[in-house]
Design an enzyme around this catalytic site. Structure first.
Site, PDB file in Angstrom:
ATOM      1  N   THR A  61       9.410   1.370   2.061  1.00 45.99           N
ATOM      2  CA  THR A  61       8.021   0.936   2.248  1.00 45.99           C
ATOM      3  C   THR A  61       7.991  -0.586   2.241  1.00 45.99           C
ATOM      4  O   THR A  61       7.235  -1.220   1.518  1.00 45.99           O
ATOM      5  CB  THR A  61       7.118   1.523   1.143  1.00 45.99           C
ATOM      6  OG1 THR A  61       7.749   1.345  -0.137  1.00 45.99           O
ATOM      7  CG2 THR A  61       6.883   3.009   1.361  1.00 45.99           C
ATOM      8  N   HIS A  83       0.821  -1.217   0.000  1.00 41.58           N
ATOM      9  CA  HIS A  83       0.000   0.000   0.000  1.00 41.58           C
ATOM     10  C   HIS A  83       0.853   1.265   0.000  1.00 41.58           C
ATOM     11  O   HIS A  83       0.729   2.112  -0.890  1.00 41.58           O
ATOM     12  CB  HIS A  83      -0.942  -0.016   1.196  1.00 41.58           C
ATOM     13  CG  HIS A  83      -1.793  -1.229   1.270  1.00 41.58           C
ATOM     14  ND1 HIS A  83      -2.561  -1.660   0.214  1.00 41.58           N
ATOM     15  CD2 HIS A  83      -1.989  -2.139   2.265  1.00 41.58           C
ATOM     16  CE1 HIS A  83      -3.201  -2.761   0.551  1.00 41.58           C
ATOM     17  NE2 HIS A  83      -2.863  -3.071   1.801  1.00 41.58           N
ATOM     18  N   CYS A  87      -6.946  -7.595   3.775  1.00 40.53           N
ATOM     19  CA  CYS A  87      -8.167  -7.577   4.584  1.00 40.53           C
ATOM     20  C   CYS A  87      -9.284  -8.388   3.944  1.00 40.53           C
ATOM     21  O   CYS A  87     -10.293  -8.686   4.593  1.00 40.53           O
ATOM     22  CB  CYS A  87      -8.636  -6.140   4.806  1.00 40.53           C
ATOM     23  SG  CYS A  87      -8.866  -5.204   3.281  1.00 40.53           S
TER      24      CYS A  87
END
Length: 445
Positions: A111, A11, A43
């Site tokens: 990240t 993300h 998720c």
């Protein structure tokens, strides 16, 4: 030309890459990702297990091709082996060919995300013990659940609770194990978790709470999960006990929390010039406490990633912090929260008050209504709102967003009690339950 190296692309990496190229289309952005996919919405794993996903391919909202078309140079299935943040070089290995190559950069964006916590427990490396984080894990869980009759889920946070729910709904006999004495203990206080536990019991999920796992025993066609208090045998187990920052590449080069989260300022800058971090690899500024914290959520990752592009040349847009606002649906219960629970406050050594209100969400003259449990945490000295939790058999998720804004704006319970909330019988009572619980708190103060 400025060259940027982005390491990791779920993300935060996806949105950082997009934002950098939007702000600086002439820059050269190299993206290094060890997997063959990016932007996976983990998720959705439990929902996919329960056949609530229209197409698993839609659990990805971007692709290597999309970022390449935006101008990025993509290095997929490429593992970064080492980083010299001061010398501004990195070494990466192509996992398909085995070739290693050194790359130079002017600016580094870390990240790298998070990794599942894998405790040093005997037998944990069994093929019957699965993880739940990435696309490969999702494929394995989906495949095992198809023919399984039983499963043990270790960890009753959001991921573990959702998996246990969906397993039970597709006919897999499920045991939910946790060392803590309540399900969702880090997310909600007891008035709400008690109802969640009842819902699990009503769906024949065995709860093994307050039980630390001591070992896993592979039975050949399954696994036995041994705890301090019992043994639970199933076709497979899923480990969902939390995440840690995957930041080993930068260890000793930038400031980190003890758990490895890279400390960033309000412009996503690490302690070393030209190094930025975002998402699960970085700290967040947690507004309820006013301190840096580690809260791995996709919402935090997306907002931090977007800020990288805005700030990578000149500090422009400051991070507003987070309240860790979240929600989950378990059976017919909708749960939503923002900020500190009373338990979370106590773990941090903070003295807060908890106000509880249970009231129907809309007028009794409507043909149907249902109770809402509202919990509000607040500071008895400043009267500031510090958190809110809501549960009902109706969609009350918006209430958590309301409380999130109240915390971020430093509202007192008096302020929140006097907000102009709408009234319409289809949606709420003359006094909206968020305002009503705030009124009760203000009267108690």
């Amino acid at each position: 030309m400025t060259t940027v190296a982005v390491i990791g692309c779920t993300h935060a990496g996806t949105f950082a890459t997009q934002s950098i190229l939007q702000e600086h289309p002439d820059w050269q952005v190299h993206v290094f990702e060890r997997n063959g996919t990016l932007s996976f919405l983990s998720c959705g794993i439990a929902l996919w297990v329960g056949d609530h996903v229209s197409d698993p391919k839609r659990m990805f909202y971007s692709s290597p091709q999309a970022l390449a078309e935006a101008g990025a140079t993509m290095h997929m299935r490429t593992d970064v082996l080492s980083v010299d943040a001061t010398g501004k070089t990195l070494v990466a290995r192509d996992l398909e060919t085995g070739e290693e190559k050194e790359y130079s950069f002017d600016k580094l964006v870390v990240t790298t995300g998070s990794k599942p916590v894998i405790p040093p427990i005997e037998g944990i490396d069994s093929d019957h013990v699965l993880l739940c984080k990435n696309w490969d894990h999702a494929l394995a869980i989906k495949e095992r659940a198809k023919g399984a009759k039983s499963a043990v889920v270790v960890g009753s946070g959001y991921i573990g609770a959702e998996l246990a729910e969906q397993f039970s709904l597709v006919g897999v006999k499920t045991t939910l194990v946790d060392a803590m004495d309540r399900v969702l203990a880090n997310n909600f206080d007891e008035p709400i978790t008690a109802e969640v536990e009842k819902a699990f019991a009503d769906h024949d999920v065995e709860l093994a709470l307050g039980q630390k796992v001591t070992r896993f025993v592979d039975t050949g066609d399954g696994v036995t999960v041994v705890t301090e208090k019992g043994e639970y045998t199933a076709d497979f187990a899923v480990l969902a006990v939390g995440f840690l920052p995957a930041t080993e590449l930068l260890k000793g080069q930038v400031d980190m929390l003890p758990n490895g989260a890279i400390v960033v300022d309000e412009y996503m800058r690490a302690s070393l010039p030209d190094v930025y971090a975002a998402g699960d690899s970085a700290t967040v500024f947690y507004n309820p406490t006013g301190k840096h914290d580690y809260i791995p959520l996709a919402t935090n990752a997306v907002r931090q990633g977007l800020l990288v592009g805005r700030n990578i040349e000149t500090p422009t847009r400051a991070y507003m912090g987070t309240q860790a606002t979240s929600a989950v649906q378990l059976y017919d219960l909708s749960l939503a929260a923002s900020g500190l629970t009373l338990g979370g406050a106590e773990r941090r050594g903070l003295d807060l008050r908890l106000t509880e209100l249970v009231d129907d969400y809309r007028p009794d003259f409507m043909l149907t209504t249902t109770p809402v449990t509202s919990l509000l945490t607040w500071d008895p000295d400043t009267r500031e709102v510090k958190g809110g939790q809501f549960m009902a058999k109706a969609d009350i998720s918006g209430a958590a967003n309301v409380v999130s804004m109240a915390i971020q704006s430093h509202f007192t319970v008096d302020d929140l009690a006097n907000v102009d909330f709408l009234f319409q019988p289809n949606f709420d009572k003359p006094v909206y339950y968020v305002g009503a619980v705030a009124m009760k708190a203000a009267a108690e103060a």
